[in-house]
Design an enzyme around this catalytic site. Sequence first.
Site, mmCIF file in Angstrom:
data_model
loop_
_atom_site.group_PDB
_atom_site.id
_atom_site.type_symbol
_atom_site.label_atom_id
_atom_site.label_comp_id
_atom_site.label_asym_id
_atom_site.label_seq_id
_atom_site.Cartn_x
_atom_site.Cartn_y
_atom_site.Cartn_z
ATOM 1 N N ARG A 195 11.126 49.425 -36.259
ATOM 2 C CA ARG A 195 11.196 48.915 -34.886
ATOM 3 C C ARG A 195 11.835 49.947 -33.970
ATOM 4 N NH1 ARG A 195 14.140 43.046 -35.749
ATOM 5 N NH2 ARG A 195 15.955 44.242 -36.399
ATOM 6 N N GLY A 238 25.418 40.419 -39.313
ATOM 7 C CA GLY A 238 25.177 41.869 -39.369
ATOM 8 C C GLY A 238 23.780 42.226 -39.834
ATOM 9 N N ASP A 287 22.784 35.519 -32.578
ATOM 10 C CA ASP A 287 22.622 36.829 -33.226
ATOM 11 C C ASP A 287 21.210 37.368 -33.026
ATOM 12 O OD1 ASP A 287 22.447 34.438 -35.043
ATOM 13 O OD2 ASP A 287 21.376 35.858 -36.293
ATOM 14 N N GLY A 323 18.040 42.255 -48.968
ATOM 15 C CA GLY A 323 17.806 43.410 -48.098
ATOM 16 C C GLY A 323 16.341 43.770 -47.921
HETATM 17 P P1 AMP Z 1 17.380 36.132 -39.296
HETATM 18 O O1 AMP Z 1 17.300 34.674 -39.531
HETATM 19 O O2 AMP Z 1 16.237 36.934 -39.864
HETATM 20 O O3 AMP Z 1 17.688 36.479 -37.885
HETATM 21 O O4 AMP Z 1 18.622 36.633 -40.177
HETATM 22 C C1 AMP Z 1 19.933 36.113 -40.082
HETATM 23 C C2 AMP Z 1 20.860 36.988 -40.885
HETATM 24 O O5 AMP Z 1 20.439 37.028 -42.235
HETATM 25 C C3 AMP Z 1 20.932 38.446 -40.432
HETATM 26 O O6 AMP Z 1 22.224 38.890 -40.644
HETATM 27 C C4 AMP Z 1 19.948 39.123 -41.357
HETATM 28 O O7 AMP Z 1 20.217 40.487 -41.516
HETATM 29 C C5 AMP Z 1 20.206 38.369 -42.659
HETATM 30 N N1 AMP Z 1 19.054 38.413 -43.568
HETATM 31 C C6 AMP Z 1 17.870 37.764 -43.444
HETATM 32 N N2 AMP Z 1 17.076 38.029 -44.488
HETATM 33 C C7 AMP Z 1 17.753 38.858 -45.314
HETATM 34 C C8 AMP Z 1 17.475 39.488 -46.559
HETATM 35 N N3 AMP Z 1 16.322 39.307 -47.205
HETATM 36 N N4 AMP Z 1 18.435 40.274 -47.085
HETATM 37 C C9 AMP Z 1 19.597 40.466 -46.462
HETATM 38 N N5 AMP Z 1 19.930 39.904 -45.304
HETATM 39 C C10 AMP Z 1 19.024 39.100 -44.724
HETATM 40 MG MG MG Z 2 18.163 37.927 -36.920
#
Ligand code: AMP
Ligand code: MG
Length: 480
Positions: A170, A84, A241, A120
């Site tokens: 974005r 998510g 994702d 977040g």
């Molecule tokens: P990504 O590898 O950036 O595509 O992220 C994979 C998942 O981790 C997604 O659900 C992102 O929203 C979540 N995510 C990545 N970094 C953070 C963060 N600093 N805080 C909360 N969720 C994160």
């Molecule tokens: Mg992602």
Amino acid sequence: MSFPAFENTFSTLPPFFFEEVAPTPLKNATLLHQTELVRDLGLEALTPAELKSWLNGESRLTGDQRISTRYAGHQFGVWAGQLGDGRAISLGEVITQKMGRQEIQAKGLGMTPFSRQGDGKAVLRSSIREYLCAEAMDALGIPTTRSLALILGEGAVEREEIEFEAATIRVFPSQIRFGHFEMAFHSGKKSELKALIEYTRSRFFDGASIEEMLHAVMDKTARMIALWQSVGFCHGVMNTDNMSILGLTLDYGPFGFMEDFNPHHICNHSDREGRYAYSEQPRVGMWNLERLFVCFSDLVTRERLIALLETYPARFQTHLIETYRKKLGLQEERPEDLELIEALLEMLAECKFDCTFFFRSLSRYHAGSIESLAGFRDHYPESLESSSLARWLTRYQERLILEGSVDSERSAQMLGVNPKFVLRNPLAQEIIANTSAGKTEALAGWYQVLRSPFQEHPEVGTWAGPLPSNLKNRILSCSS
Ligand code: AMP
Ligand code: MG
């Protein structure tokens, strides 16, 4: 404040797919940069202070929204369950004259119900990378999410080091990911899945049938990856994702533009096995599509899904050949073109030329002369007579003669498709260092260059490559 005209539709889906959230604005935020999309999205009537305050989640506009969406995914080949929008919040969908429906999403405004272990937040370093690269990819003609604005806060974020907090805003017609479908399917949410399919089909695929939609998703995915390959772009985290149903390059993390051509190049430090190496990207696209197609197995027979999926390699190849024909300035389609392209890629792998620089130089090739490869002798003194480059050029020259190619015309066309500038990692690092030190002219200046990557920009010509060996071929970790 009451403009622009919002028309939020994702939130008409079953509540399973989203949650209302309250953003955590960045502290004492400043608007570091904004793009022409401010105008295109009808936000130019806001004062800079109003714009910043809205994008930072401090104020509301009539009709806007604050939602984060629920999706799942396969990460590095393994089912990861619910993920998510852990740090992304949709601020609303607007209808624009120029770009149709567009959604505005802030990334980095604090925790959401999907944050899991995360905070977040987004750091300035990775926000600049995403902000600039999305706009650079768009300028290269590669489907991508766009960037609207970059904001910087005074709060600190803990990563390997303490870093500045920031947020990228974005823009996309929809961020629906393969993972949204996987989330509903693997939770047994049949009616929710149907609603999502119906929504996607009617809003983003002109009411196509389900099979037509899947075909279109496959084609868009194949085309996007063929375009990535053609500029040496490695996404780095091709998890389901991070795959857009609209075939947009989405979620810029540890991406990299390959410098010395190397099919086995891995841009993500955490990808030890090279699952997402450059040469693997096309295959991973198909693997990801299979994960998506599984979600349609109650609606389309297994045989038909398999038959459709099996057309992917040919679709990919068609897009790849079409892209390389343009890069090589070939007007006619000839059956032997695939072999010419394969021989080219083999030669590049053997000679390890900087791929951006090679195609830019080739754009000035004329009179069948190896010496006409602009600037090549300076950087690769030993390789001009190297048998593989010379051999490939002979073949290329023969092919050019076959279609009566005119050097000056071909050169003009090739200079418009082979960029001089891409966002190389060391360049991104330099822009980040300058911006972090308060010198924001670098960001503004490079934004302009990356938005016109086919122009010469002689003042920053050294970044056209090849770079000195202490700078090039850097890889990054996932931390962002
Ligand atoms: P990504 O590898 O950036 O595509 O992220 C994979 C998942 O981790 C997604 O659900 C992102 O929203 C979540 N995510 C990545 N970094 C953070 C963060 N600093 N805080 C909360 N969720 C994160
Ligand atoms: Mg992602």
